[in-house]
Design an enzyme around this catalytic site. Structure first.
Site, PDB file in Angstrom:
ATOM      1  N   HIS A  19     -34.994  -4.297  27.559  1.00 18.03           N
ATOM      2  CA  HIS A  19     -35.014  -5.508  26.572  1.00 18.03           C
ATOM      3  C   HIS A  19     -36.423  -6.393  27.262  1.00 18.03           C
ATOM      4  O   HIS A  19     -36.616  -5.877  28.342  1.00 18.03           O
ATOM      5  CB  HIS A  19     -33.970  -6.353  26.661  1.00 18.03           C
ATOM      6  CG  HIS A  19     -33.560  -7.153  27.761  1.00 18.03           C
ATOM      7  ND1 HIS A  19     -32.927  -8.389  27.729  1.00 18.03           N
ATOM      8  CD2 HIS A  19     -33.866  -7.096  29.033  1.00 18.03           C
ATOM      9  CE1 HIS A  19     -32.749  -8.955  28.749  1.00 18.03           C
ATOM     10  NE2 HIS A  19     -33.399  -8.246  29.766  1.00 18.03           N
ATOM     11  N   CYS A  51     -38.789 -11.882  33.305  1.00 17.73           N
ATOM     12  CA  CYS A  51     -38.236 -11.284  32.253  1.00 17.73           C
ATOM     13  C   CYS A  51     -38.764 -11.160  30.732  1.00 17.73           C
ATOM     14  O   CYS A  51     -38.307 -10.488  29.938  1.00 17.73           O
ATOM     15  CB  CYS A  51     -36.887 -12.195  31.870  1.00 17.73           C
ATOM     16  SG  CYS A  51     -35.666 -12.339  33.389  1.00 17.73           S
ATOM     17  N   HIS A  76     -38.077  -4.367  30.459  1.00 18.19           N
ATOM     18  CA  HIS A  76     -37.426  -4.004  31.804  1.00 18.19           C
ATOM     19  C   HIS A  76     -35.932  -3.640  31.211  1.00 18.19           C
ATOM     20  O   HIS A  76     -35.620  -3.325  30.102  1.00 18.19           O
ATOM     21  CB  HIS A  76     -37.121  -4.654  32.720  1.00 18.19           C
ATOM     22  CG  HIS A  76     -36.591  -6.381  32.424  1.00 18.19           C
ATOM     23  ND1 HIS A  76     -37.078  -7.125  31.554  1.00 18.19           N
ATOM     24  CD2 HIS A  76     -35.541  -6.772  32.761  1.00 18.19           C
ATOM     25  CE1 HIS A  76     -36.355  -8.205  31.548  1.00 18.19           C
ATOM     26  NE2 HIS A  76     -35.219  -7.988  32.305  1.00 18.19           N
ATOM     27  N   HIS A  84     -31.375  -3.144  31.916  1.00 18.25           N
ATOM     28  CA  HIS A  84     -30.155  -3.437  32.797  1.00 18.25           C
ATOM     29  C   HIS A  84     -29.303  -2.319  32.383  1.00 18.25           C
ATOM     30  O   HIS A  84     -29.205  -1.684  31.198  1.00 18.25           O
ATOM     31  CB  HIS A  84     -29.466  -4.633  32.352  1.00 18.25           C
ATOM     32  CG  HIS A  84     -30.380  -5.761  32.822  1.00 18.25           C
ATOM     33  ND1 HIS A  84     -30.748  -6.205  33.970  1.00 18.25           N
ATOM     34  CD2 HIS A  84     -31.340  -6.605  32.020  1.00 18.25           C
ATOM     35  CE1 HIS A  84     -31.474  -7.209  33.840  1.00 18.25           C
ATOM     36  NE2 HIS A  84     -31.942  -7.379  32.756  1.00 18.25           N
ATOM     37  N   ASP A 139     -26.532   1.598  23.427  1.00 18.24           N
ATOM     38  CA  ASP A 139     -26.488   2.119  24.821  1.00 18.24           C
ATOM     39  C   ASP A 139     -28.117   3.219  24.626  1.00 18.24           C
ATOM     40  O   ASP A 139     -28.245   3.952  23.591  1.00 18.24           O
ATOM     41  CB  ASP A 139     -25.515   3.198  24.870  1.00 18.24           C
ATOM     42  CG  ASP A 139     -25.537   4.035  26.201  1.00 18.24           C
ATOM     43  OD1 ASP A 139     -25.844   3.266  27.142  1.00 18.24           O
ATOM     44  OD2 ASP A 139     -25.075   4.869  25.987  1.00 18.24           O
ATOM     45  N   HIS A 140     -28.635   3.056  25.625  1.00 20.08           N
ATOM     46  CA  HIS A 140     -29.941   3.894  25.913  1.00 20.08           C
ATOM     47  C   HIS A 140     -30.955   3.361  24.789  1.00 20.08           C
ATOM     48  O   HIS A 140     -31.633   4.309  24.348  1.00 20.08           O
ATOM     49  CB  HIS A 140     -29.693   5.345  25.859  1.00 20.08           C
ATOM     50  CG  HIS A 140     -29.263   5.861  27.420  1.00 20.08           C
ATOM     51  ND1 HIS A 140     -27.836   5.708  27.559  1.00 20.08           N
ATOM     52  CD2 HIS A 140     -29.814   6.602  28.214  1.00 20.08           C
ATOM     53  CE1 HIS A 140     -27.650   6.231  28.598  1.00 20.08           C
ATOM     54  NE2 HIS A 140     -29.016   6.730  29.101  1.00 20.08           N
ATOM     55  N   GLU A 200     -24.913  -8.807  33.151  1.00 23.28           N
ATOM     56  CA  GLU A 200     -26.261  -8.187  32.879  1.00 23.28           C
ATOM     57  C   GLU A 200     -26.730  -7.732  34.271  1.00 23.28           C
ATOM     58  O   GLU A 200     -27.288  -6.831  34.441  1.00 23.28           O
ATOM     59  CB  GLU A 200     -27.146  -9.588  32.434  1.00 23.28           C
ATOM     60  CG  GLU A 200     -28.620  -9.046  32.112  1.00 23.28           C
ATOM     61  CD  GLU A 200     -29.471 -10.097  31.371  1.00 23.28           C
ATOM     62  OE1 GLU A 200     -29.411 -10.013  30.123  1.00 23.28           O
ATOM     63  OE2 GLU A 200     -29.998 -10.915  32.154  1.00 23.28           O
TER      64      GLU A 200
END
Lengths: 147, 147, 147, 147, 147, 147
Positions: free
Chosen positions: C21, C40, C46, C48, C86-87, C131
């Site tokens: 994100h 950020c 980047h 998580h 996800d992913h 996070e």
């Protein structure tokens, strides 16, 4: 009952203790102690929850199925390590540190020395000590490559 | 950009510090101190890795998308709590415990008091303090329904 | 078979997903985005490992002994949340964030919105989203005081 | 010594026990038991390391600085819960489950019932039970657990 | 002050960073990339909280009591690894991955290469990298006996 | 694409399963079984959440960047270990323990035997099994486990 008689297995037991300490070497000047150890040299002590992992390695007893009874190992750690170090000031209350600076490295070496006579001599013994969740030490350092 | 303007969210920030302390009430006899506090009363202190969780609760800023910048919260905790308590002897080095027995309960109350003036007044503030992995305290205790 | 019919119990299910994100609000200037969001706001994203805990609260079914089958809850989370997030790149791949800045707060609100229609309406629903191991958010924020 | 006399604080104690169980309701058909409980209905039992957190909430004693001595709470949990449930088959060895299906929800309710008479009545009592690292229940439900 | 001068100890420091990446080998066809890497090949990237453990092994300095100051090791990791990788897109922002596919294996090898010139040459160096709580890699793989 | 072709890396995959067992050797008397195994000998079984870590070690494939696809390794563990052991009674439901006492040591050896034929022969294979958070075993023994 068969299945395990020649195989070497490592068993690990986790314990913990809480202690105060101060990192300080009286052979160094006060200025050097502060420069080298920073806030760990605070004269009034600080403290940690030490996370202790003891690793014992040897052949599985073919009749019993254990390398070593982990209840016995836990009791051994309690008697020879926790009862001496837990809720203590390492510098003031523990004779082993009378002349040894209680860095994590040296605590691991001392713990290994306290346990070694009480773990069967045919079993390898390693100590892993977490001083904080981010700082961990291990003694002895090297494990034989199985190749 | 929309989606969050009326909603109340809680945010948590984890930090930790290491400190020595002794549980002792000078208004009690030495015998009572030992009877009540046991090994936690050791006169030479012991210590802990205190795991600190700070919970801040309020409305999400609709433009920014944050309740409170967790980087700012982390810096606030560092300035007003960690810099005062980390690698210290709570009894000897921290004025807030001059007349307060540093039990986990009282440490949580003191930490809450240190932070409250520096967290925006419209945000709720809770402190959770782990003294060991098995012993944890929370202040204030109850989460009140915002209705 | 008796013992649970009127009692309210909360059940929690842990899941996780990995996503990229970027925290960015196009209604703000680039300079403000950098000032407010710091690293950020990195334009190339980047990511998580998001740790997701879903809490469902209601009465225990007296015949079954469950508030809600946690296997069903896990499958519901998989279908409506993990398969979408996800992913993925939250900003680019997930329509719910087309106009919502993917801060942790807003992700928790979105996840709650994705799940709410698929969890029985008589059950309370809360979302806790980690996070990082040190930054966690919860939505809704407040739980009724049981007094 | 002052500083804590009117403040309500929650204290948590973590313990664990290992047990076998089978989720089964004899009032249902075998086919329904399999359909509803799946592999948890295995007739020869399976087992878990149950992670138990007990939360006690009340005012801090102004003289002692404790809500309740966590050593006493730990001993209470050991005597009334662990000694009855640890290394047992819940269905066969524990009378409380003679007519109660040992789902996690019902185990939490039973544990609460075992402890309630032995924790001072002016203190609130909550039980959080982790059956696996991903499946957790809490009773009573109305306070959020700060994991 | 004595007690540690010939003993080899391993010390570990934990750090973490957050990054986006895409597993992709441009020498393979798009179809092969999807077949081999599945959802990890998502063209818009996904991300992780990478948990990094750095292990340094050598003799304890008899005067200082350290193998290596873990504060120095932490600062070294920050300067040469975290400042380059944290909150970055590994594929786009980090030159070391211009021609290296950022699988966990290759990230561990790159991190080792970034650190090796800045850790004293007489100390062994190992890198353990957790990409998720369930997927972890280590480089070099084998711990060689120092005899 | 280069960078990894000769380097040996270890990869770890974490899984878990839940099972009941009883530590008992029929070749010993009942009295000896109780004396040696204590409450682990409870005739009605008890159980655990077994935490399983599988370590595979070999060269990184220079084209793919993997030692072994961890998704494939996870599926292999599921097919050959979890599907046989999860939610089972090890003593009654798993043929491998018909003549093997299911101590943690022996379970690790059995799991290694189940996996070995299905992991490429040029890769080293180690099994780490946590029976409780405090009791862990590893087979083969000769590489230290980086927990």
């Amino acid at each position: 009952m068969t299945g395990s008689n020649a195989q070497r297995v490592a068993v690990y037991r986790h314990e913990h203790f809480n202690a105060a300490h101060r990192i300080h070497n009286p052979a160094l000047s006060d200025a050097d102690n502060v420069r080298i150890y920073g806030k760990c040299n605070n004269p009034n002590y600080h403290g940690h929850n030490y996370e202790l992992t003891v690793r014992v390695c040897g052949s599985v007893d073919p009749q019993i199925g254990y390398v070593m009874d982990l209840g016995v190992l836990s009791a051994t750690i309690k008697q020879y390590v926790l009862d001496r170090l837990d809720h203590k000031n390492l510098n003031l209350d523990v004779p082993e540190f009378a002349d040894v600076n209680p860095t994590a490295e040296n605590i691991a070496i001392v713990v290994h020395g306290l346990l070694r006579p009480h773990v069967p001599a045919n079993l390898d013994l390693h100590v892993v000590l977490g001083e904080t969740p981010r700082n961990i030490v291990q003694y002895p350092a090297d494990i034989v490559h199985h190749a």
